[in-house]
Design a protein around this motif. Structure first.
Motif, PDB file in Angstrom:
ATOM      1  N   PHE A  19      -1.441   7.121   1.818  1.00 32.44           N
ATOM      2  CA  PHE A  19      -1.077   8.431   2.347  1.00 32.44           C
ATOM      3  C   PHE A  19      -2.000   8.840   3.481  1.00 32.44           C
ATOM      4  CE2 PHE A  19      -1.390  13.076   2.348  1.00 32.44           C
ATOM      5  CZ  PHE A  19      -0.059  13.403   2.569  1.00 32.44           C
ATOM      6  N   ARG A  23      -0.171   8.764   7.175  1.00 27.65           N
ATOM      7  CA  ARG A  23       0.226  10.115   7.575  1.00 27.65           C
ATOM      8  C   ARG A  23       0.043  10.319   9.074  1.00 27.65           C
ATOM      9  NH1 ARG A  23      -1.960  15.804   6.807  1.00 27.65           N
ATOM     10  NH2 ARG A  23      -0.038  16.990   6.710  1.00 27.65           N
ATOM     11  N   MET A  41       5.379   4.253   2.735  1.00 30.75           N
ATOM     12  CA  MET A  41       4.553   4.111   1.536  1.00 30.75           C
ATOM     13  C   MET A  41       5.268   3.307   0.457  1.00 30.75           C
ATOM     14  SD  MET A  41       2.630   7.746   1.117  1.00 30.75           S
ATOM     15  CE  MET A  41       1.933   7.269  -0.435  1.00 30.75           C
TER      16      MET A  41
END
Length: 56
Positions: A19, A23, A41
């Motif tokens: 993450f 991101r 992911m």
């Protein structure tokens, strides 16, 4: 205790690191594109399961 680390803590750490890293790639116009983030992911977790299912 080792089983819990392998089954619970390790995947949570992997998800957290993914993450944090992915991101930055999913920010578009100052907002995070969560669909793209979930897609990126999910690839490492889904590749291993792709070979398990047999297509009739």
């Amino acid at each position: 205790m080792k089983k819990m680390i392998k089954k619970v803590i390790a995947p949570v750490l992997v998800i957290t690191v993914l993450f944090a890293v992915l991101r930055t790639f999913c920010i578009q116009d100052g907002k995070c594109n969560y669909f793209l983030l979930l897609l990126l992911m999910g690839i490492p977790f889904g590749i291993g399961k792709m070979c398990v299912w047999m297509v009739p």
